[in-house]
Design a protein around this motif. Structure first.
Motif, short mmCIF file in Angstrom:
data_model
loop_
_atom_site.label_atom_id
_atom_site.label_comp_id
_atom_site.label_asym_id
_atom_site.label_seq_id
_atom_site.Cartn_x
_atom_site.Cartn_y
_atom_site.Cartn_z
N LEU A 153 31.80 -21.66 9.31
CA LEU A 153 32.63 -22.20 10.40
C LEU A 153 32.60 -21.36 11.67
CD1 LEU A 153 35.73 -23.61 8.47
CD2 LEU A 153 33.96 -24.90 9.71
N PRO A 154 32.42 -20.03 11.60
CA PRO A 154 32.31 -19.27 12.85
C PRO A 154 31.13 -19.70 13.71
CG PRO A 154 32.85 -17.78 11.04
CD PRO A 154 32.55 -19.13 10.43
N ILE A 155 30.13 -20.32 13.10
CA ILE A 155 29.00 -20.88 13.87
C ILE A 155 29.26 -22.34 14.21
CG2 ILE A 155 26.59 -21.62 13.68
CD1 ILE A 155 26.05 -19.04 12.13
N LEU A 156 29.75 -23.10 13.26
CA LEU A 156 29.88 -24.54 13.45
C LEU A 156 31.00 -24.91 14.43
CD1 LEU A 156 29.54 -25.62 9.70
CD2 LEU A 156 27.76 -25.69 11.46
N GLU A 157 32.13 -24.27 14.33
CA GLU A 157 33.28 -24.63 15.17
C GLU A 157 32.96 -24.55 16.67
OE1 GLU A 157 36.00 -26.04 14.39
OE2 GLU A 157 36.70 -25.41 12.42
N PRO A 158 32.34 -23.48 17.15
CA PRO A 158 32.06 -23.41 18.59
C PRO A 158 31.04 -24.46 19.06
CG PRO A 158 31.92 -21.24 17.59
CD PRO A 158 31.97 -22.22 16.47
N LEU A 159 30.30 -25.05 18.14
CA LEU A 159 29.25 -26.01 18.51
C LEU A 159 29.69 -27.46 18.30
CD1 LEU A 159 26.15 -24.23 16.89
CD2 LEU A 159 26.95 -24.06 19.26
N GLN A 160 30.95 -27.69 17.95
CA GLN A 160 31.39 -29.03 17.59
C GLN A 160 31.30 -30.04 18.73
OE1 GLN A 160 35.87 -29.83 17.59
NE2 GLN A 160 35.79 -27.68 16.96
N ALA A 161 31.25 -29.55 19.98
CA ALA A 161 31.12 -30.45 21.13
C ALA A 161 30.02 -29.95 22.07
CB ALA A 161 32.44 -30.57 21.87
N ASP A 162 29.01 -29.33 21.51
CA ASP A 162 27.94 -28.78 22.34
C ASP A 162 27.30 -29.89 23.19
OD1 ASP A 162 26.18 -26.00 22.26
OD2 ASP A 162 25.02 -27.74 22.91
N PRO A 163 27.06 -29.62 24.46
CA PRO A 163 26.53 -30.67 25.34
C PRO A 163 25.06 -31.01 25.13
CG PRO A 163 26.72 -28.60 26.54
CD PRO A 163 27.35 -28.38 25.19
N ALA A 164 24.32 -30.16 24.40
CA ALA A 164 22.88 -30.36 24.26
C ALA A 164 22.55 -31.17 23.00
CB ALA A 164 22.16 -29.02 24.19
N PRO A 165 21.87 -32.31 23.14
CA PRO A 165 21.45 -33.07 21.95
C PRO A 165 20.64 -32.22 20.97
CG PRO A 165 21.18 -34.41 23.91
CD PRO A 165 21.53 -33.02 24.39
N TYR A 166 19.87 -31.27 21.47
CA TYR A 166 19.07 -30.39 20.62
C TYR A 166 19.98 -29.64 19.64
CZ TYR A 166 15.27 -26.98 19.68
OH TYR A 166 14.29 -26.20 19.12
N VAL A 167 21.12 -29.18 20.13
CA VAL A 167 22.07 -28.48 19.29
C VAL A 167 22.86 -29.46 18.43
CG1 VAL A 167 24.04 -26.88 19.27
CG2 VAL A 167 22.27 -26.65 21.02
N GLN A 168 23.25 -30.57 19.00
CA GLN A 168 23.99 -31.59 18.27
C GLN A 168 23.23 -32.04 17.02
OE1 GLN A 168 24.71 -34.76 21.08
NE2 GLN A 168 25.53 -33.33 22.60
N ASP A 169 21.94 -32.26 17.18
CA ASP A 169 21.13 -32.70 16.04
C ASP A 169 21.13 -31.66 14.93
OD1 ASP A 169 20.54 -35.05 17.32
OD2 ASP A 169 18.50 -34.49 17.87
N SER A 170 21.04 -30.38 15.32
CA SER A 170 21.00 -29.32 14.31
C SER A 170 22.33 -29.23 13.58
CB SER A 170 20.67 -27.99 14.98
OG SER A 170 20.61 -26.95 14.02
N VAL A 171 23.43 -29.28 14.30
CA VAL A 171 24.74 -29.19 13.66
C VAL A 171 24.97 -30.41 12.76
CG1 VAL A 171 27.23 -29.10 14.06
CG2 VAL A 171 25.69 -27.81 15.55
N GLY A 172 24.60 -31.59 13.26
CA GLY A 172 24.72 -32.78 12.43
C GLY A 172 23.90 -32.69 11.16
N ASN A 173 22.69 -32.17 11.28
CA ASN A 173 21.83 -32.00 10.10
C ASN A 173 22.41 -30.95 9.14
OD1 ASN A 173 20.00 -33.90 11.01
ND2 ASN A 173 18.67 -32.38 11.99
N TRP A 174 22.99 -29.90 9.72
CA TRP A 174 23.62 -28.86 8.90
C TRP A 174 24.70 -29.48 8.02
CZ3 TRP A 174 27.35 -26.15 6.71
CH2 TRP A 174 27.22 -24.78 6.49
N LEU A 175 25.55 -30.27 8.65
CA LEU A 175 26.66 -30.89 7.90
C LEU A 175 26.17 -31.98 6.96
CD1 LEU A 175 29.30 -31.03 10.77
CD2 LEU A 175 29.30 -29.51 8.78
N ASN A 176 25.12 -32.68 7.35
CA ASN A 176 24.54 -33.67 6.44
C ASN A 176 24.02 -33.00 5.17
OD1 ASN A 176 23.58 -36.55 6.02
ND2 ASN A 176 21.63 -35.47 5.90
N ASP A 177 23.41 -31.83 5.34
CA ASP A 177 22.98 -31.04 4.18
C ASP A 177 24.19 -30.68 3.31
OD1 ASP A 177 20.38 -31.07 5.08
OD2 ASP A 177 20.37 -29.00 5.80
N ALA A 178 25.25 -30.21 3.97
CA ALA A 178 26.44 -29.76 3.23
C ALA A 178 27.07 -30.92 2.45
CB ALA A 178 27.46 -29.17 4.20
#
Length: 258
Positions: A194-219
Protein backbone atom coordinates in the motif's frame (compact mmCIF):
# COMPACT_ATOMS: atom_id res chain seq x y z
CA UNK A 1 8.07 -7.05 -21.77
CA UNK A 2 5.64 -4.44 -22.98
CA UNK A 3 5.56 -4.51 -26.76
CA UNK A 4 5.48 -0.79 -27.42
CA UNK A 5 3.99 -0.42 -30.87
CA UNK A 6 2.57 -3.47 -32.69
CA UNK A 7 5.31 -5.39 -34.47
CA UNK A 8 5.77 -7.52 -37.55
CA UNK A 9 6.96 -11.08 -37.69
CA UNK A 10 10.72 -11.49 -37.50
CA UNK A 11 10.72 -12.76 -41.09
CA UNK A 12 9.11 -9.50 -42.19
CA UNK A 13 11.95 -7.30 -40.92
CA UNK A 14 13.88 -6.01 -43.90
CA UNK A 15 17.49 -7.27 -44.06
CA UNK A 16 18.87 -3.72 -44.05
CA UNK A 17 16.90 -2.89 -40.92
CA UNK A 18 18.00 -6.12 -39.23
CA UNK A 19 21.58 -5.29 -40.12
CA UNK A 20 21.27 -1.92 -38.41
CA UNK A 21 19.83 -3.55 -35.29
CA UNK A 22 22.63 -6.12 -35.18
CA UNK A 23 25.21 -3.37 -35.65
CA UNK A 24 23.80 -1.36 -32.77
CA UNK A 25 23.15 1.58 -35.09
CA UNK A 26 19.44 1.95 -34.30
CA UNK A 27 16.97 1.14 -31.54
CA UNK A 28 14.33 -1.52 -31.87
CA UNK A 29 10.94 -0.01 -32.64
CA UNK A 30 8.84 -3.02 -31.57
CA UNK A 31 9.05 -6.09 -29.38
CA UNK A 32 9.50 -8.18 -32.53
CA UNK A 33 12.62 -6.21 -33.41
CA UNK A 34 13.91 -6.59 -29.84
CA UNK A 35 13.58 -10.35 -30.13
CA UNK A 36 15.19 -10.45 -33.58
CA UNK A 37 18.57 -8.99 -32.55
CA UNK A 38 21.55 -11.30 -33.01
CA UNK A 39 23.39 -10.85 -29.70
CA UNK A 40 26.68 -12.26 -30.96
CA UNK A 41 26.70 -9.91 -33.95
CA UNK A 42 25.75 -6.94 -31.78
CA UNK A 43 28.45 -7.72 -29.22
CA UNK A 44 31.00 -8.08 -31.99
CA UNK A 45 30.19 -4.56 -33.23
CA UNK A 46 29.39 -2.76 -29.99
CA UNK A 47 31.94 -4.39 -27.67
CA UNK A 48 34.63 -6.11 -29.77
CA UNK A 49 37.03 -6.02 -26.81
CA UNK A 50 34.99 -8.71 -25.05
CA UNK A 51 36.83 -11.21 -27.24
CA UNK A 52 36.13 -14.10 -29.58
CA UNK A 53 35.32 -16.52 -26.76
CA UNK A 54 32.51 -14.24 -25.57
CA UNK A 55 31.11 -14.00 -29.10
CA UNK A 56 31.25 -17.78 -29.37
CA UNK A 57 29.40 -18.19 -26.08
CA UNK A 58 26.71 -15.81 -27.26
CA UNK A 59 26.42 -17.63 -30.57
CA UNK A 60 26.08 -20.96 -28.79
CA UNK A 61 23.26 -19.54 -26.66
CA UNK A 62 21.33 -18.18 -29.65
CA UNK A 63 18.51 -20.67 -29.10
CA UNK A 64 17.99 -19.72 -25.46
CA UNK A 65 15.21 -17.40 -24.24
CA UNK A 66 15.93 -13.72 -24.44
CA UNK A 67 16.09 -13.19 -20.66
CA UNK A 68 18.78 -15.86 -20.35
CA UNK A 69 20.72 -14.35 -23.21
CA UNK A 70 20.50 -10.90 -21.64
CA UNK A 71 21.90 -12.28 -18.39
CA UNK A 72 24.65 -14.17 -20.22
CA UNK A 73 25.72 -11.10 -22.19
CA UNK A 74 25.86 -9.08 -18.98
CA UNK A 75 28.00 -11.72 -17.27
CA UNK A 76 30.43 -11.95 -20.19
CA UNK A 77 30.84 -8.18 -20.34
CA UNK A 78 31.25 -7.91 -16.57
CA UNK A 79 33.95 -10.60 -16.54
CA UNK A 80 35.97 -8.69 -19.12
CA UNK A 81 35.17 -5.06 -18.42
CA UNK A 82 33.88 -4.90 -14.86
CA UNK A 83 30.98 -2.87 -13.54
CA UNK A 84 32.64 0.34 -14.72
CA UNK A 85 31.42 -0.49 -18.24
CA UNK A 86 27.83 0.24 -17.17
CA UNK A 87 28.19 3.98 -17.63
CA UNK A 88 29.55 3.54 -21.16
CA UNK A 89 26.78 1.12 -22.10
CA UNK A 90 24.11 3.44 -20.68
CA UNK A 91 24.78 5.91 -23.49
CA UNK A 92 24.85 3.40 -26.34
CA UNK A 93 22.40 3.82 -29.23
CA UNK A 94 21.23 0.20 -29.01
CA UNK A 95 18.45 -0.45 -26.51
CA UNK A 96 19.72 -4.04 -26.24
CA UNK A 97 23.17 -2.85 -25.17
CA UNK A 98 21.59 -0.58 -22.57
CA UNK A 99 19.60 -3.62 -21.45
CA UNK A 100 22.84 -5.54 -20.96
CA UNK A 101 23.92 -2.78 -18.57
CA UNK A 102 20.71 -3.31 -16.59
CA UNK A 103 21.53 -6.98 -16.12
CA UNK A 104 25.09 -6.11 -15.10
CA UNK A 105 23.63 -4.04 -12.28
CA UNK A 106 21.27 -6.86 -11.40
CA UNK A 107 24.07 -9.41 -11.25
CA UNK A 108 26.62 -7.26 -9.42
CA UNK A 109 27.71 -8.63 -6.06
CA UNK A 110 28.30 -6.72 -2.82
CA UNK A 111 25.66 -4.09 -3.58
CA UNK A 112 22.88 -3.10 -1.22
CA UNK A 113 19.32 -2.96 -2.50
CA UNK A 114 19.35 0.80 -2.05
CA UNK A 115 22.51 1.13 -4.15
CA UNK A 116 21.18 -1.27 -6.77
CA UNK A 117 17.97 0.71 -7.20
CA UNK A 118 19.94 3.94 -7.40
CA UNK A 119 22.12 2.40 -10.13
CA UNK A 120 19.14 1.13 -12.12
CA UNK A 121 17.28 4.44 -11.87
CA UNK A 122 18.59 6.01 -15.12
CA UNK A 123 17.55 2.88 -17.01
CA UNK A 124 14.12 2.89 -15.36
CA UNK A 125 13.73 6.39 -16.78
CA UNK A 126 15.07 5.51 -20.23
CA UNK A 127 13.07 6.78 -23.22
CA UNK A 128 12.93 3.27 -24.75
CA UNK A 129 10.19 0.85 -23.68
CA UNK A 130 12.50 -2.16 -23.84
CA UNK A 131 15.18 -0.71 -21.57
CA UNK A 132 12.54 0.24 -19.02
CA UNK A 133 11.31 -3.37 -18.95
CA UNK A 134 14.82 -4.78 -18.65
CA UNK A 135 15.50 -2.39 -15.77
CA UNK A 136 12.93 -3.89 -13.43
CA UNK A 137 13.44 -7.46 -14.63
CA UNK A 138 17.17 -7.19 -13.90
CA UNK A 139 16.69 -6.20 -10.26
CA UNK A 140 13.56 -8.26 -9.66
CA UNK A 141 15.37 -11.13 -7.88
CA UNK A 142 16.67 -8.66 -5.30
CA UNK A 143 13.20 -7.19 -4.82
CA UNK A 144 11.85 -10.72 -4.39
CA UNK A 145 14.51 -11.45 -1.80
CA UNK A 146 13.56 -8.45 0.34
CA UNK A 147 10.15 -7.09 -0.70
CA UNK A 148 9.63 -5.11 2.50
CA UNK A 149 12.81 -3.09 1.99
CA UNK A 150 12.05 -2.70 -1.71
CA UNK A 151 8.60 -1.29 -0.97
CA UNK A 152 10.02 1.13 1.59
CA UNK A 153 12.59 2.37 -0.94
CA UNK A 154 10.30 2.49 -3.95
CA UNK A 155 7.52 4.29 -2.08
CA UNK A 156 9.55 7.48 -2.58
CA UNK A 157 9.57 6.89 -6.35
CA UNK A 158 5.79 7.33 -6.46
CA UNK A 159 6.30 11.09 -5.98
CA UNK A 160 8.77 11.44 -8.86
CA UNK A 161 7.89 13.86 -11.69
CA UNK A 162 8.75 11.14 -14.23
CA UNK A 163 5.87 8.79 -14.93
CA UNK A 164 8.45 6.19 -15.92
CA UNK A 165 9.90 6.11 -12.41
CA UNK A 166 6.47 6.07 -10.81
CA UNK A 167 5.52 3.16 -13.04
CA UNK A 168 8.72 1.31 -12.12
CA UNK A 169 7.70 1.33 -8.45
CA UNK A 170 4.48 -0.47 -9.32
CA UNK A 171 5.71 -2.74 -12.10
CA UNK A 172 8.81 -3.96 -10.27
CA UNK A 173 6.70 -5.15 -7.33
CA UNK A 174 3.89 -6.84 -9.26
CA UNK A 175 2.89 -10.08 -7.57
CA UNK A 176 2.70 -12.09 -10.77
CA UNK A 177 5.00 -10.07 -13.01
CA UNK A 178 5.37 -11.21 -16.58
CA UNK A 179 8.57 -13.12 -17.50
CA UNK A 180 9.71 -13.29 -13.88
CA UNK A 181 9.18 -15.11 -10.60
CA UNK A 182 6.08 -14.38 -8.54
CA UNK A 183 6.37 -12.56 -5.21
CA UNK A 184 4.89 -15.11 -2.81
CA UNK A 185 4.95 -12.85 0.24
CA UNK A 186 2.94 -10.15 -1.54
CA UNK A 187 0.53 -12.66 -3.04
CA UNK A 188 -0.38 -13.63 0.52
CA UNK A 189 -0.29 -10.09 1.92
CA UNK A 190 -0.75 -7.55 -0.90
CA UNK A 191 -1.57 -4.87 1.66
CA UNK A 192 2.15 -4.63 2.35
CA UNK A 193 2.46 -2.75 -0.94
CA UNK A 194 0.00 0.00 0.00
CA UNK A 195 2.85 2.52 0.49
CA UNK A 196 3.35 2.23 -3.28
CA UNK A 197 -0.24 1.72 -4.40
CA UNK A 198 -1.97 4.43 -2.36
CA UNK A 199 -0.01 7.38 -3.80
CA UNK A 200 -0.70 6.11 -7.34
CA UNK A 201 -4.46 5.60 -6.97
CA UNK A 202 -5.20 8.69 -9.11
CA UNK A 203 -2.00 8.98 -11.10
CA UNK A 204 -2.58 11.14 -14.19
CA UNK A 205 -0.46 8.97 -16.52
CA UNK A 206 -2.16 6.05 -18.31
CA UNK A 207 1.25 4.32 -18.31
CA UNK A 208 1.14 4.26 -14.51
CA UNK A 209 -2.60 3.57 -14.33
CA UNK A 210 -2.19 0.43 -16.41
CA UNK A 211 0.57 -0.87 -14.15
CA UNK A 212 -1.38 -0.25 -10.94
CA UNK A 213 -4.49 -1.81 -12.46
CA UNK A 214 -2.48 -4.85 -13.53
CA UNK A 215 -0.90 -5.05 -10.07
CA UNK A 216 -4.32 -5.23 -8.45
CA UNK A 217 -5.66 -7.60 -11.09
CA UNK A 218 -2.80 -9.94 -10.16
CA UNK A 219 -3.66 -9.57 -6.48
CA UNK A 220 -7.26 -10.44 -7.21
CA UNK A 221 -6.29 -13.95 -8.21
CA UNK A 222 -5.31 -14.68 -4.59
CA UNK A 223 -7.10 -11.99 -2.58
CA UNK A 224 -10.22 -10.95 -4.55
CA UNK A 225 -12.08 -9.61 -1.51
CA UNK A 226 -9.17 -7.37 -0.60
CA UNK A 227 -8.97 -5.93 -4.12
CA UNK A 228 -12.72 -5.31 -4.27
CA UNK A 229 -12.61 -3.58 -0.89
CA UNK A 230 -9.65 -1.42 -1.88
CA UNK A 231 -11.22 -0.38 -5.18
CA UNK A 232 -14.50 0.41 -3.42
CA UNK A 233 -12.68 2.66 -0.95
CA UNK A 234 -10.65 4.37 -3.66
CA UNK A 235 -13.78 5.00 -5.71
CA UNK A 236 -15.37 6.81 -2.75
CA UNK A 237 -12.25 8.73 -1.79
CA UNK A 238 -11.37 9.77 -5.32
CA UNK A 239 -13.88 10.24 -8.13
CA UNK A 240 -11.26 11.04 -10.78
CA UNK A 241 -11.35 9.30 -14.19
CA UNK A 242 -7.84 8.02 -13.42
CA UNK A 243 -9.02 6.10 -10.36
CA UNK A 244 -12.03 4.76 -12.23
CA UNK A 245 -9.75 3.50 -15.00
CA UNK A 246 -7.41 1.83 -12.52
CA UNK A 247 -10.25 0.11 -10.70
CA UNK A 248 -11.85 -1.08 -13.92
CA UNK A 249 -8.57 -2.66 -14.95
CA UNK A 250 -8.04 -4.08 -11.47
CA UNK A 251 -11.42 -5.81 -11.41
CA UNK A 252 -11.53 -7.02 -15.00
CA UNK A 253 -10.68 -10.68 -14.34
CA UNK A 254 -13.01 -10.95 -11.36
CA UNK A 255 -15.82 -9.26 -13.25
CA UNK A 256 -15.42 -11.69 -16.16
CA UNK A 257 -15.68 -14.62 -13.76
CA UNK A 258 -18.59 -13.04 -11.94
Amino acid sequence: MSAGRPGKRVADIEPARLGQLNAGAVEAATLTECLAVDFAALMRTALPETGADAMAAMQQAAGEGISRRMALAARLIHERRGLSAVEELRHHVSDTVRGWACFMIGAAGNMTLSARLAAIRPFADDHHFGVREWSWMAVRPHIAADPDSAIALLADWTAEPSERLRRFASEATRLRGVWCAHLGALRQSPEKALPILEPLQADPAPYVQDSVGNWLNDAGKDRPDWVRSLCARWSVENTSPATARICKRALRSMNRKG
